[in-house]
Design a protein around this motif. Structure first.
Motif, PDB file in Angstrom:
ATOM      1  N   VAL A 176       0.741  -1.408   0.095  1.00  0.00           N
ATOM      2  CA  VAL A 176      -0.135   0.147  -0.415  1.00  0.00           C
ATOM      3  C   VAL A 176       0.997   0.842   0.013  1.00  0.00           C
ATOM      4  CG1 VAL A 176      -1.708   1.052   1.599  1.00  0.00           C
ATOM      5  CG2 VAL A 176      -2.332  -0.948   1.041  1.00  0.00           C
ATOM      6  N   GLY A 177       2.044   1.111   0.755  1.00  0.00           N
ATOM      7  CA  GLY A 177       2.776   2.251   0.964  1.00  0.00           C
ATOM      8  C   GLY A 177       3.902   2.655  -0.516  1.00  0.00           C
ATOM      9  N   VAL A 178       4.006   1.686  -1.206  1.00  0.00           N
ATOM     10  CA  VAL A 178       4.658   1.948  -2.814  1.00  0.00           C
ATOM     11  C   VAL A 178       3.113   1.523  -3.984  1.00  0.00           C
ATOM     12  CG1 VAL A 178       4.990   0.694  -4.546  1.00  0.00           C
ATOM     13  CG2 VAL A 178       6.060  -0.096  -2.882  1.00  0.00           C
ATOM     14  N   VAL A 179       1.912   1.763  -3.713  1.00  0.00           N
ATOM     15  CA  VAL A 179       1.524   2.291  -4.780  1.00  0.00           C
ATOM     16  C   VAL A 179       0.974   4.075  -4.211  1.00  0.00           C
ATOM     17  CG1 VAL A 179      -1.159   1.786  -5.272  1.00  0.00           C
ATOM     18  CG2 VAL A 179       0.706  -0.261  -4.703  1.00  0.00           C
ATOM     19  N   VAL A 180       0.652   4.183  -2.817  1.00  0.00           N
ATOM     20  CA  VAL A 180       0.405   5.319  -2.296  1.00  0.00           C
ATOM     21  C   VAL A 180       0.866   6.225  -3.082  1.00  0.00           C
ATOM     22  CG1 VAL A 180       0.059   7.078  -0.773  1.00  0.00           C
ATOM     23  CG2 VAL A 180      -1.399   5.108  -0.970  1.00  0.00           C
ATOM     24  N   SER A 181       2.503   6.340  -3.001  1.00  0.00           N
ATOM     25  CA  SER A 181       3.728   6.885  -3.074  1.00  0.00           C
ATOM     26  C   SER A 181       4.015   7.032  -4.047  1.00  0.00           C
ATOM     27  CB  SER A 181       5.107   6.725  -2.369  1.00  0.00           C
ATOM     28  OG  SER A 181       5.387   4.845  -2.572  1.00  0.00           O
ATOM     29  N   LEU A 182       3.307   6.423  -5.128  1.00  0.00           N
ATOM     30  CA  LEU A 182       3.995   6.629  -6.477  1.00  0.00           C
ATOM     31  C   LEU A 182       2.550   7.335  -7.273  1.00  0.00           C
ATOM     32  CD1 LEU A 182       5.086   3.144  -7.081  1.00  0.00           C
ATOM     33  CD2 LEU A 182       6.285   4.891  -8.012  1.00  0.00           C
ATOM     34  N   ALA A 183       1.831   6.636  -6.513  1.00  0.00           N
ATOM     35  CA  ALA A 183       0.070   8.296  -7.473  1.00  0.00           C
ATOM     36  C   ALA A 183       0.786   8.965  -6.702  1.00  0.00           C
ATOM     37  CB  ALA A 183      -0.662   7.586  -6.338  1.00  0.00           C
ATOM     38  N   ILE A 184       1.571   9.692  -5.976  1.00  0.00           N
ATOM     39  CA  ILE A 184       2.214  11.035  -5.227  1.00  0.00           C
ATOM     40  C   ILE A 184       3.030  11.458  -6.866  1.00  0.00           C
ATOM     41  CG2 ILE A 184       2.850  12.016  -3.542  1.00  0.00           C
ATOM     42  CD1 ILE A 184       1.379  10.977  -1.917  1.00  0.00           C
TER      43      ILE A 184
END
Length: 83
Positions: free
Chosen positions: A26-34
């Motif tokens: 989830v951290g990877v996906v959220v950070s990439l989304a930013i």
């Protein structure tokens, strides 16, 4: 007198939020989304100071920390298979 051991619906929300927060994927996906939209905006005009620089400075360490957690889990699991 009978004591009910059932969990209330509002008590199920907190463990679910903790699982989501501690999940490195989830951290990877959220950070990439930013990170990705910020990079598009920054690369349009590099000379202008934007909010995206601050968002990038926050999201990039989250991305690195999440990847480190994922790779640590992979390395820990491969040690178990070698024994």
């Amino acid at each position: 007198m009978k004591i009910a051991l059932t969990r209330q619906p509002e008590m199920k929300l907190l463990p679910t939020i903790k699982k989501i927060k501690n999940n490195p994927w989830v951290g990877v996906v959220v950070s990439l989304a930013i990170i990705i939209p910020c990079l598009y905006r920054i690369l349009d005009d590099v000379t202008v100071l934007r909010l995206e620089y601050i968002l990038l400075a926050i999201a990039f360490p989250i991305y690195i920390r999440s990847l480190k957690k994922i790779f640590d889990e992979i390395l820990d699991n491969t040690d178990d298979f070698n024994d």
